[in-house]
Enzyme design. Sequence first.
Site, PDB file in Angstrom:
ATOM      1  N   TYR A   1      -1.817  -0.833  10.207  1.00 52.92           N
ATOM      2  CA  TYR A   1      -2.019  -0.900   8.826  1.00 52.92           C
ATOM      3  C   TYR A   1      -0.469  -0.165   8.217  1.00 52.92           C
ATOM      4  O   TYR A   1      -0.105  -1.055   7.388  1.00 52.92           O
ATOM      5  CB  TYR A   1      -2.941  -0.206   8.139  1.00 52.92           C
ATOM      6  CG  TYR A   1      -3.227  -0.428   6.969  1.00 52.92           C
ATOM      7  CD1 TYR A   1      -3.508  -1.678   6.226  1.00 52.92           C
ATOM      8  CD2 TYR A   1      -3.056   0.431   5.697  1.00 52.92           C
ATOM      9  CE1 TYR A   1      -3.871  -1.893   5.009  1.00 52.92           C
ATOM     10  CE2 TYR A   1      -3.341   0.161   4.356  1.00 52.92           C
ATOM     11  CZ  TYR A   1      -3.535  -1.021   3.960  1.00 52.92           C
ATOM     12  OH  TYR A   1      -3.739  -1.234   2.797  1.00 52.92           O
TER      13      TYR A   1
ATOM     14  N   SER B   1       0.805  -1.204   0.028  1.00 55.70           N
ATOM     15  CA  SER B   1       0.132   0.006   0.027  1.00 55.70           C
ATOM     16  C   SER B   1       0.927   1.065   0.076  1.00 55.70           C
ATOM     17  O   SER B   1       2.022   1.299   0.434  1.00 55.70           O
ATOM     18  CB  SER B   1      -0.930  -0.095   1.275  1.00 55.70           C
ATOM     19  OG  SER B   1      -1.560   1.360   1.501  1.00 55.70           O
TER      20      SER B   1
ATOM     21  N   LYS C   1       2.313  -2.534   6.146  1.00 56.96           N
ATOM     22  CA  LYS C   1       2.435  -2.435   4.802  1.00 56.96           C
ATOM     23  C   LYS C   1       3.984  -2.155   4.734  1.00 56.96           C
ATOM     24  O   LYS C   1       4.668  -2.395   3.524  1.00 56.96           O
ATOM     25  CB  LYS C   1       1.583  -1.390   4.207  1.00 56.96           C
ATOM     26  CG  LYS C   1       0.220  -2.022   4.246  1.00 56.96           C
ATOM     27  CD  LYS C   1       0.045  -3.114   3.334  1.00 56.96           C
ATOM     28  CE  LYS C   1      -1.479  -3.749   3.146  1.00 56.96           C
ATOM     29  NZ  LYS C   1      -1.539  -5.028   2.043  1.00 56.96           N
TER      30      LYS C   1
END
Length: 260
Positions: free
Chosen positions: A166, A153, A170
């Site tokens: 998150y 991401s 990533k």
Amino acid sequence: MSSAAMSNPEPAGRLVGRRILVTGGGRGIGRAIALALAAEGADLGLVSRSLPDLEVAAKEVRALGRTAVVATMDVTDPDSVEHATDQVVAELGGIDVLVNNSGVITASRLLDTSVAEWDRVMDTNLRGTFLVCRAAGRHLVAQEHGKVINVASHFGLMAASGFSAYCASKAGILHFTKVLALEWARHNVQVNAIAPGYVATDLNTDLREDEARTARIVSRIPARRMAEPREIGPLAVLLASPDSDFMTGSVLVVDGGEAT
């Protein structure tokens, strides 16, 4: 050209003969990638925890004239990963490319993030990538050729308040990609990553139905829109094809300029 050749043309596509395992292949970005790969001639093994979603995606792949096998896989469970990978390899007759797409996202500020929430994101995104790479990588390294495509991401490249777990997961995937690229280069296995920005999928329908929040997000994207899932597929095709044989340890960012 002989009449036989005219009546039985060779199959077209950059990925004809390639057998590709796609995690999270039943929905969203994973499904779009799977269909793009199939359109270029690849045969697919689609895995995730949701068998009904996989069956729908497999039907679409078969409609393109390609083989599709499905297997349930929990990327956080080593036994599940090993079993499903072995099943796909057996049914396809081997594996040439791995696409690691399974992932989850959570939004909460650090002081509001529970240990369980943190672990769920890390286990699915980072641990899952490790487990599937290890399982599929044994086959790729042993045969001395192959490709790995890790879907990360743009949040692995930039900080986003409220997304500590998150972003960390990533970012870990991106660095893990570079390490594997170094380790497996001598085995002719290329390892690269795709880092999408916001992509309009069924997984973020609730977000997109909040017009005010969507407007705030889009205002931060120089292209002033989210990506469509179909825009991610061609990048996976490139990284799965011979066109990227001298490309490893790279990250393709597709985010409309947000992380620039």
